[in-house]
Design a protein around this motif. Structure first.
Motif, PDB file in Angstrom:
ATOM      1  N   GLY A 144      -8.070   1.602  -1.196  1.00  0.00           N
ATOM      2  CA  GLY A 144      -8.922   2.379  -1.138  1.00  0.00           C
ATOM      3  C   GLY A 144      -8.935   2.416   0.200  1.00  0.00           C
ATOM      4  N   SER A 311      -5.737   7.161  -3.533  1.00  0.00           N
ATOM      5  CA  SER A 311      -7.852   7.246  -2.651  1.00  0.00           C
ATOM      6  C   SER A 311      -8.520   6.693  -3.606  1.00  0.00           C
ATOM      7  CB  SER A 311      -7.728   8.435  -1.973  1.00  0.00           C
ATOM      8  OG  SER A 311      -7.936   9.474  -2.796  1.00  0.00           O
ATOM      9  N   MET A 312      -8.278   7.102  -5.227  1.00  0.00           N
ATOM     10  CA  MET A 312     -10.196   5.957  -5.483  1.00  0.00           C
ATOM     11  C   MET A 312      -8.851   6.078  -7.173  1.00  0.00           C
ATOM     12  SD  MET A 312     -12.398   5.830  -4.849  1.00  0.00           S
ATOM     13  CE  MET A 312     -14.280   5.150  -5.960  1.00  0.00           C
TER      14      MET A 312
END
Length: 489
Positions: A144, A311-312
């Protein structure tokens, strides 16, 4: 040190031991060892102490706070990290690799930033057990965005990077083509956990058969069914994919090409007459959800929530696994990683998963929606359909100097869109021509609009729309848009 240690525990996991250095040439570098855990089924090793040294950063990057950094690697859950095993270079080389990377800024007067690569002199591989021989550092996306940096009490930032070993061919490809191009060839499993014998993203590209536009694939879920020998209809692999697709159709997130090719399906879903799309996903979509099937907003949301981006990553699947734990009330009928495949296909399931997506979409809009929102500025209700036979992506970027301020199109060009955006992006940009002056060197502001919008405003553009990528036009002194020719021509 306390701030760094707290950051490590908060974002990477609780460490159960620290590899303390007895002798420290240059800087003292300890390694925090985080054991495999439910959300990350592998070891994570994070340096602590490297950030005490300020790296030499160019003057033009001083404001980026790149001077301090720590590094991490991920190792398979069966990697031998006991004291006796680490006497064998087969098991120790990743630790040696990590320490070498940590000391390189001190020894070589260099600094790390996203995409920095390191070539190790005089070696053909890190160990006889592997042909990996170089490295790149990237943001630790699987943990994250909040994990990327921590702030020290004095206000300095310590950046965290994941050190990823590369093959020589991968390093050469990155140097020649750039990091983004290499990432387009790399499945996430290549980046997430070190595998000494993994496939080479360059030389084994055909075997990998990786498509970075793929959001979800039934094949990956089918492997879980086979791995755990689950007694379940194989159609179960499509359940969550169908709910996601159906939700996106109902929320107008599909791209131009999908709407043109699958208009009957879209109409059926929106009318409520078509609910079970599992056979459609299997037979017509090849068992895959592709990001090119979505519009601009759909792509942005998917990149945040439902693709293997760094990132996610795989948040949708994680949410499904959480829902499965709640549904089975802790009495898991199989391994936790596969329990979501045993959730029964029914209205209750569909409503529950739709609610999950709805909540995530609201969260995304709150975090990112403003920058991806389309500001209409004009009333299109009386516009005529001027492109009834247009095939393919039919959206474009129009400068707010045109849409908001009422300026005439003074310049337009067609660029090849990013691979993710080919389902909606025609590649056309329309400018007033004075954006550099108005925005004083800042990036011009654009909105995403249907080509039909700009053509209703300026019908003279209609004959230009089929121009190939790389074409550009500017308005001459007579007020006509003329093609800009290369000087060589």
């Amino acid at each position: 040190m306390q701030s760094v240690g707290a950051h490590i525990e908060k974002y990477f996991g609780k460490y159960d031991r620290v590899m303390h250095e007895l002798a420290s040439p240059g800087i003292h570098v300890d390694i925090y060892v985080i054991p495999p855990r439910a959300e990350h089924e592998y070891y994570t090793l994070v340096t602590c102490g490297m950030g005490a040294h300020k790296m030499e950063v160019p003057d033009e990057l001083k404001n980026e706070q790149l001077e301090r950094a720590e590094l991490l690697i991920n190792l398979p859950a069966d990697w031998q990290l006991d004291e006796e095993s680490l006497k064998d270079e087969k098991w120790y080389w990743p630790i040696r690799f990590l320490k070498f990377m940590a000391r390189s800024p001190v020894n070589n007067g260099m600094y790390y930033d996203w995409g920095s690569t390191l070539e190790f002199d005089d070696i053909t591989s890190f160990d006889d057990s592997t042909k990996l021989c170089s490295a790149v550092v990237l943001s630790p996306g699987v943990f994250g965005e909040a994990s990327y940096a921590c702030t020290l009490p004095n206000g300095d930032a310590v950046n965290f990077y994941q050190a990823i070993p590369l093959y020589k061919e991968e390093l050469d490809y990155k140097v020649e083509n750039g990091m983004d191009k290499l990432l387009q060839k790399c499945p996430d499993e290549i980046l997430e956990v070190i595998n000494p014998s993994r496939l080479n993203a360059v030389t084994d590209a055909e075997t990998l058969n990786y498509d970075d536009r793929e959001m979800d694939s039934a094949a990956a879920h089918l492997k879980l069914i086979q791995k755990h020998n689950l007694s379940v209809d194989e159609m179960a692999v499509y359940n969550h994919m169908v709910v996601y697709l159906r939700w996106c159709i109902n929320h107008n997130l599909m791209g131009d090409v999908f709407l043109q090719q699958q208009g009957d399906v879209v109409s059926g879903v929106k009318s409520g007459s078509l609910t079970d799309l599992r056979a459609f996903v299997r037979d017509e979509l090849g068992g895959r959800l592709m990001i090119i099937d979505y519009n601009h907003k759909g792509v942005c949301f998917a990149n945040w929530y439902n693709t293997g981006n760094r990132s996610m990553p795989y948040a949708f699947i994680k949410d499904l696994k959480t829902y499965a734990r709640e549904y089975f009330k802790g009495q898991m009928p199989c391994a936790e990683e596969a329990a979501y495949l045993l959730l029964p296909w029914c209205d209750e399931y569909c409503r529950a998963v739709e609610k999950i997506i709805e909540e995530r979409f609201a969260e995304w809009q709150k975090l990112c929606g403003e920058e991806n929102a389309v500001q209409p500025f004009i009333d299109e209700s009386n516009f005529k359909e001027l492109l009834p036979d247009w095939q393919g992506a039919r959206h474009c970027r129009i400068s707010k100097r045109i849409i908001k301020d009422g300026c005439t199109v003074g310049f337009c060009c067609r660029e090849e869109p990013d691979s993710d955006d080919t389902g909606w992006d025609s590649g056309w940009y329309f400018d007033a021509g004075d954006e550099d002056e108005v925005y004083a060197g800042e990036d011009a502001e654009y909105g995403i609009y249907d080509l039909n919008t700009i053509c209703n405003l300026y019908p003279e553009l209609l004959p230009l729309l089929n121009s190939p990528y790389g074409t550009a036009f500017e308005r001459n002194k007579r007020g006509r848009l003329v093609e800009i020719k290369d000087e060589e021509e």
